[in-house]
Each structure stands twice: as structure tokens, then as C-alpha cells.
Design an enzyme around this catalytic site. Structure first.
Site, mmCIF file in Angstrom:
data_model
loop_
_atom_site.group_PDB
_atom_site.id
_atom_site.type_symbol
_atom_site.label_atom_id
_atom_site.label_comp_id
_atom_site.label_asym_id
_atom_site.label_seq_id
_atom_site.Cartn_x
_atom_site.Cartn_y
_atom_site.Cartn_z
ATOM 1 N N LYS A 168 0.865 -1.180 0.000
ATOM 2 C CA LYS A 168 0.000 0.000 0.000
ATOM 3 C C LYS A 168 0.903 1.231 0.000
ATOM 4 O O LYS A 168 1.421 1.632 1.035
ATOM 5 C CB LYS A 168 -0.884 -0.013 1.253
ATOM 6 C CG LYS A 168 -2.258 0.609 1.081
ATOM 7 C CD LYS A 168 -2.249 2.053 0.641
ATOM 8 C CE LYS A 168 -2.049 3.025 1.764
ATOM 9 N NZ LYS A 168 -1.853 4.412 1.312
ATOM 10 N N GLU A 210 9.317 16.146 15.144
ATOM 11 C CA GLU A 210 9.811 16.019 13.780
ATOM 12 C C GLU A 210 9.058 16.995 12.862
ATOM 13 O O GLU A 210 7.832 16.985 12.801
ATOM 14 C CB GLU A 210 9.583 14.583 13.301
ATOM 15 C CG GLU A 210 10.131 14.335 11.907
ATOM 16 C CD GLU A 210 9.848 12.903 11.437
ATOM 17 O OE1 GLU A 210 8.698 12.468 11.521
ATOM 18 O OE2 GLU A 210 10.794 12.244 10.978
ATOM 19 N N CYS A 227 13.685 10.777 6.984
ATOM 20 C CA CYS A 227 13.509 10.338 8.369
ATOM 21 C C CYS A 227 14.809 10.444 9.156
ATOM 22 O O CYS A 227 14.804 10.736 10.338
ATOM 23 C CB CYS A 227 12.994 8.913 8.398
ATOM 24 S SG CYS A 227 14.058 7.742 7.535
ATOM 25 N N GLU A 232 9.271 1.421 11.079
ATOM 26 C CA GLU A 232 10.343 2.411 10.860
ATOM 27 C C GLU A 232 9.692 3.775 10.886
ATOM 28 O O GLU A 232 8.954 4.137 9.970
ATOM 29 C CB GLU A 232 11.022 2.183 9.517
ATOM 30 C CG GLU A 232 11.802 0.879 9.457
ATOM 31 C CD GLU A 232 12.409 0.645 8.082
ATOM 32 O OE1 GLU A 232 12.749 -0.505 7.800
ATOM 33 O OE2 GLU A 232 12.519 1.611 7.306
HETATM 34 P P1 NAI Z 1 2.137 8.543 7.350
HETATM 35 O O1 NAI Z 1 2.264 7.768 8.618
HETATM 36 O O2 NAI Z 1 1.163 9.626 7.274
HETATM 37 O O3 NAI Z 1 1.806 7.568 6.128
HETATM 38 C C1 NAI Z 1 2.581 6.437 5.848
HETATM 39 C C2 NAI Z 1 1.702 5.402 5.191
HETATM 40 O O4 NAI Z 1 0.708 4.967 6.103
HETATM 41 C C3 NAI Z 1 0.962 5.892 3.948
HETATM 42 O O5 NAI Z 1 0.969 4.897 2.978
HETATM 43 C C4 NAI Z 1 -0.447 6.091 4.478
HETATM 44 O O6 NAI Z 1 -1.429 5.955 3.496
HETATM 45 C C5 NAI Z 1 -0.553 4.965 5.474
HETATM 46 N N1 NAI Z 1 -1.593 5.135 6.485
HETATM 47 C C6 NAI Z 1 -2.124 6.266 6.976
HETATM 48 N N2 NAI Z 1 -3.061 5.992 7.908
HETATM 49 C C7 NAI Z 1 -3.119 4.649 8.007
HETATM 50 C C8 NAI Z 1 -3.877 3.739 8.814
HETATM 51 N N3 NAI Z 1 -4.770 4.180 9.706
HETATM 52 N N4 NAI Z 1 -3.672 2.424 8.662
HETATM 53 C C9 NAI Z 1 -2.755 1.960 7.780
HETATM 54 N N5 NAI Z 1 -2.020 2.770 6.997
HETATM 55 C C10 NAI Z 1 -2.183 4.092 7.107
HETATM 56 O O7 NAI Z 1 3.610 9.037 7.040
HETATM 57 P P2 NAI Z 1 4.067 9.942 5.809
HETATM 58 O O8 NAI Z 1 3.660 11.325 6.106
HETATM 59 O O9 NAI Z 1 3.681 9.316 4.521
HETATM 60 O O10 NAI Z 1 5.642 9.793 5.902
HETATM 61 C C11 NAI Z 1 6.404 10.586 6.715
HETATM 62 C C12 NAI Z 1 6.782 9.878 7.986
HETATM 63 O O11 NAI Z 1 7.480 8.681 7.688
HETATM 64 C C13 NAI Z 1 7.718 10.687 8.827
HETATM 65 O O12 NAI Z 1 7.366 10.615 10.184
HETATM 66 C C14 NAI Z 1 9.061 10.016 8.612
HETATM 67 O O13 NAI Z 1 9.980 10.210 9.619
HETATM 68 C C15 NAI Z 1 8.670 8.600 8.464
HETATM 69 N N6 NAI Z 1 9.714 7.873 7.736
HETATM 70 C C16 NAI Z 1 10.482 6.977 8.432
HETATM 71 C C17 NAI Z 1 11.514 6.319 7.799
HETATM 72 C C18 NAI Z 1 12.337 5.322 8.546
HETATM 73 O O14 NAI Z 1 12.966 4.496 7.907
HETATM 74 N N7 NAI Z 1 12.395 5.340 9.860
HETATM 75 C C19 NAI Z 1 11.831 6.548 6.402
HETATM 76 C C20 NAI Z 1 10.966 7.514 5.768
HETATM 77 C C21 NAI Z 1 9.942 8.129 6.434
#
Ligand code: NAI
Ligand code: MG
Length: 489
Positions: free
Chosen positions: A183, A386, A291, A258
């Protein structure tokens, strides 16, 4: 009835906006509009998935599982290498589509990101073939460890490095003999759809990789609470991770998370200051939507003024603009909502007494000026939360003890970077830092053999090398007694 949902045509590349379920394109009743951050233009209509469609994808993954799990390792590896070959063949198309969809630099997609996507498949294919644990004995009994396929995996990924972060999970999950429902994030749905095409062309059997599109909150629960799902791999925000964990609790489905970070860059007075400045400037890569970004720069007081002077000089030479332009250093942020979120953090920090040494405001279009804030309190929002934008804070410290204390004083623990000219100091300091990855006099050096993940709120579990297989497999120990065999024949 399936209604045609065309998708996007980007620089001549057609991208299908429908789901990919059980080896077929499946339209959704509704679509959502995908927009390019470069100029706000509409680039496609994408399936807005429903809970029923999510369940159909899990059913397809379940049906395909026994066949793929029974496929011998060398054959699974061969198909993963063929997927890598497909990525390499379509590298330019993938790079252009990704840049148009999420706004990150075309030159990085071409030279770094898409080659890494191919490498994700090659690496885990090769690692699979070497995956073994030496048998060991217990009072004459043999212990044999095996990594058995676990079942259908749901992989949910973010928009900041869409295909790279998706394939870093898809590749080991498939290598392990699992089937996948991927997804991708709704702000960057396109390259996952191209991956489905590439995987099919490479000979991956139908249903082994499924892609469902849509809004996370609308279809997330149907995926993460599904009793047939054996693993959930998630990269994204802490808030979403909490929802997923709550949803997965029904079946106690194992999760790898992650999550975000608020990583420090510690600059000691004995460091090569130009190197330290370079490391700090790198934090504006991908407009800070990384991230791992070291967004808290901690500088030893005696060199803080000189560090700041050189940093401002370096940043003034960065070029902000169209990410398709080879000369551009900083592109747009992904979405108007993200721009607003970033500026909200900055304006609240300024109102609380911070000073913008540079930046502190949006630019024309969907861009945010690279920003350096000083005069920030350790307990303040801008230091603790963040931002996920090109915003860096600068604080000073005196001596190692204070440096380590400030560095560790957040709820996160994803990464940390130390700039020092003294190897003994590096040893002392790195030993005390709480982080999944620590870099010394370097940044963003990643090797797929290394464990990757976050401590504290930055995540749960580690992936990379054998750690990935530990998560995506049911690891089994078989103990055989030496004396139970009946005579044969
Ligand atoms: P997000 O958490 O808003 O979305 C990530 C994914 O989760 C998307 O595909 C979204 O559609 C899905 N999602 C949203 N609500 C959901 C639910 N209730 N159930 C299941 N899936 C759901 O994060 P975003 O804004 O897309 O990405 C940024 C975040 O990701 C930042 O906090 C960043 O730090 C983190 N990140 C962490 C990395 C790591 O390796 N630690 C690498 C890259 C980003
Ligand atoms: Mg987009």
C-alpha cells in the site's frame, strides 16, 4: 463492471492507476487525484481503494502463498534478479515518474535512488541463497535452524522515497517466500504501480505481489486487522504506527515499524569544520523530508560562531527550484499540507523566541526556504518534534557530557552523527548515544548488510541482511535425536 481508470501519462510513460490484485488490474468505484508538487498540476487519477478491495488483495496473496513458498530458493532469487533487471531497464522512466510525483531531485533518482531500488532486489536475492545457520549439538542432538516463509505480508510505505522504501521491504518479503500486499502513500502512488508491471514482466506469479491504492485511513484497518496477514511492515509516522499497532493487536500480527526521527549532529571543536558544515548542509536534501535527517545541530560553543558563518555561506550557494533541473539542490515539498505543517512549526518557534539565521518562510510555489533557527529551548516543540522539512535548529554545548545529554534528550532514536577529529572521543560519545544508526564524520552511508531501524519512538525491530529474514520468516529450530531411527530396508 470494471470501469476504465486510466491513470497518468508522465513524459510519455503510461502509469496504470488501478489496483494490481491477483495478477489483474482492478478498478475502484472512486478515484482520487494525484498532483505534482513541482507545479501543482494534475498528473493522474488513482483508485481510491475500499475495505473490500483491500480484503480481495489479501485473499489473492493468501491464495498465491503456498505456490510461492514452495518455489525453491534459487528460482525465487532468479525472479528477484529479473525484477532488478526490469528496474534497471526502466530506470529513466521510474526516475522521471517519481520526481514528477513526489518532487525529489531527478538527479538523485537517476544516480542514487533507482539503482538502489534494483540493488534491493539483487541484494536480498543473493542473501537468501547464503542464508543459513550452522547446525549445533545438544548432548548429541542436532539443532537445525531454518527460515520458513511466514505468509501474506502487508507493507505500508511513505511518500518521501516511495519506491526505494517500498522495495526495501518488498524484496526481502518476497525473497523469504512470502506474498505481499503493498500500500503506497497516496501522495506518491505511481512507481508502485510500475513495479507491479515490472514484476509481472519478470515472471513473478500472479498474486505474489499485489498493490492497492488509496487513503491510509480508509483501507488501512482492513489490511492491518486481517487475520490472514502474517506480517506488517510499516514505514511512516508515529501517529499512524499507533493506529496500526492497535489494529494489529486483534491478531497479534508481528510488526516492523520504521518511524520518525529528530536526530542530532554533534560538532565538536576538534572536528574538521568544513566537513561538519557539509554534513549539516546535507540535512536539506529532499527538502528535509528524510527520516534520518540530523535536524538538531549541536555545536561546541567555542566554534559555534565560525560554524554558523561557514554554514550560511554554503547554504547561500544552494539552488532551489525545479527538481528536474540537474543544477537544483533543493526541490519542492511534497504537498501544500506539508508546506503548511512545516511553516506552522517555524512560526510557532519564532513566536516562542527563536531567531531565523536564514529562511523562516515559504517561497513562491510549493517551496520552503532552507531554515536555520537558533535561540531554541531544549524542551520546545521545534527541538522535540519532527518537522519533516528543510528546517534545522542550532544549539551550543560545552563538553562531551552536555553534548550527549542534549543529543539523547528526545523521545526519538533513529540516527545520530558525530563530527570530531579525536577517535577516542568518537568511541566514548557513540557508546552513549541512543540511536539505531550512528555515523562518525560521515552521513547517510547505508549498507543493506547492516541492521536498520530506530530506538524508542523511532521504531520497532531492525531490518537489513539476516535481520530482514528474521522478521519476514517464521524462524524454526528442529532438534533431532541421534538414536531414534528405525533400520530401513
Ligand atoms: P504517514 O504515517 O502519514 O503515512 C505512511 C503510510 O501509512 C501511507 O501509505 C499512508 O497511506 C498509510 N496510512 C495512513 N493511515 C493509516 C492507517 N490508519 N492504517 C494503515 N495505513 C495508514 O507518514 P508519511 O507522512 O507518509 O511519511 C512521513 C513519515 O514517515 C515521517 O514521520 C518520517 O519520519 C517517516 N519515515 C520513516 C523512515 C524510517 O525508515 N524510519 C523513512 C521515511 C519516512
Ligand atoms: Mg503526487
Amino acid at each position: 463492471m470494471t470501469r476504465e481508470v486510466p491513470a497518468a501519462v508522465i513524459a510519455g510513460v503510461p502509469v496504470d492507476g488501478r489496483h494490481w490484485i491477483g495478477g489483474e488490474r482492478v478498478a475502484s468505484g472512486e478515484t482520487f487525484t494525484d498532483i505534482s508538487p513541482i507545479d501543482g498540476s494534475v498528473i493522474g487519477e488513482i483508485a481510491r481503494g475500499t475495505a473490500e478491495e483491500a480484503a480481495a488483495a489479501v485473499a489473492a496473496a493468501k491464495a498465491a502463498f503456498p505456490g510461492w513458498a514452495a518455489t525453491p530458493r534459487p528460482e525465487r532469487a532468479r525472479i528477484l534478479h529479473a525484477i532488478a533487471g526490469g528496474v534497471e531497464k526502466r530506470l529513466e522512466e521510474l526516475a522521471v515518474v517519481e520526481t514528477t510525483d513526489n518532487g525529489a531531485l531527478l538527479r538523485s533518482h537517476r544516480r542514487g535512488v533507482m539503482p538502489r531500488v534494483a540493488h534491493n532486489f539483487r541484494f536480498f536475492a543473493d542473501w537468501l541463497l547464503k542464508l543459513e545457520h550452522e547446525d549445533f549439538e545438544t548432548r548429541g542432538h542436532t539443532n537445525h535452524v531454518s527460515w520458513d516463509p511466514a505468509g501474506p505480508c502487508v507493507l505500508i510505505t511513505p511518500w518521501n522515497a516511495p519506491l526505494m522504501l517500498a522495495t526495501w521491504k518488498v524484496a526481502p518479503a518476497l525473497a523469504a517466500g512470502n506474498t505481499v500486499v503493498l500500500k503506497p502513500a497516496e501522495w506518491s502512488p505511481l512507481t508502485a504501480s510500475l513495479l507491479a508491471d515490472i514484476a509481472a514482466e519478470a515472471g513473478l506469479p500472479a498474486g505474489v505481489l499485489n498493490v492497492v491504492q488509496g487513503y491510509g485511513p480508509e483501507i488501512g484497518d482492513a489490511l492491518t486487522s486481517h487475520p490472514d496477514v502474517r506480517r506488517i511492515g510499516f514505514t511512516g509516522s508515529v501517529a499512524t504506527a499507533r493506529r496500526i499497532a492497535a489494529s494489529a493487536a486483534a491478531n497479534l500480527t508481528p510488526m516492523s515499524l520504521e518511524l520518525g526521527g529528530k536526530s542530532p549532529l554533534l560538532v565538536f571543536a576538534d572536528a574538521d569544520l568544513d566537513l561538519a558544515v557539509d554534513l549539516a548542509v546535507e540535512q536539506y536534501d529532499n527538502a528535509g523530508q528524510v527520516c534520518l535527517a540530523a535536524t538538531r545541530v549541536l555545536v561546541e560553543e567555542t566554534v559555534a560562531e565560525e560554524f554558523t558563518r561557514r554554514f550560511v555561506g554554503r547554504v547561500s550557494r544552494l539552488k532551489q527550484g525545479d527538481p528536474r533541473d540537474e543544477a537544483t539542490d533543493i526541490g519542492p515539498v511534497i504537498h501544500p499540507c506539508q508546506l503548511e505543517k512545516i511553516d506552522g512549526f517555524v512560526q510557532r518557534a519564532l513566536a516562542a523566541g527563536a531567531r531565523a539565521v536564514i529562511g523562516g518562510h515559504p517561497e513562491q510555489g510549493q517551496y520552503y526556504a532552507p531554515t536555520l533557527l537558533t535561540g531554541v529551548a531544549q524542551t520546545s516543540e521545534i527541538v522535540q518534534e519532527e518537522v519533516f522539512g528543510p528546517v534545522v535548529t542550532l544549539q551550543t554545548f560545552t563538553g562531551e557530557e552536555e553534548a550527549v545529554r542534549l543529543a539523547n534528550d528526545t523521545r526519538f532514536g533513529l540516527a545520530a552523527t558525530v563530527a570530531t577529529g579525536d577517535p577516542e572521543r568518537a568511541g566514548r560519545v557513540t557508546a552513549q548515544l541512543v540511536a539505531g544508526t550512528v555515523w562518525v564524520n560521515c552521513f547517510f552511508v547505508r549498507d543493506l548488510r547492516a541492521p536498520f531501524g530506530g530506538s524508542r519512538r523511532s521504531g520497532m525491530g531492525r531490518e537489513g541482511g539476516t535481520w530482514s529474514f528474521d522478521f519476514y520468516c517464521d524462524v524454526k529450530n528442529t532438534v533431532t535425536a541421534p538414536n531414534g531411527w528405525k533400520a530401513h530396508g
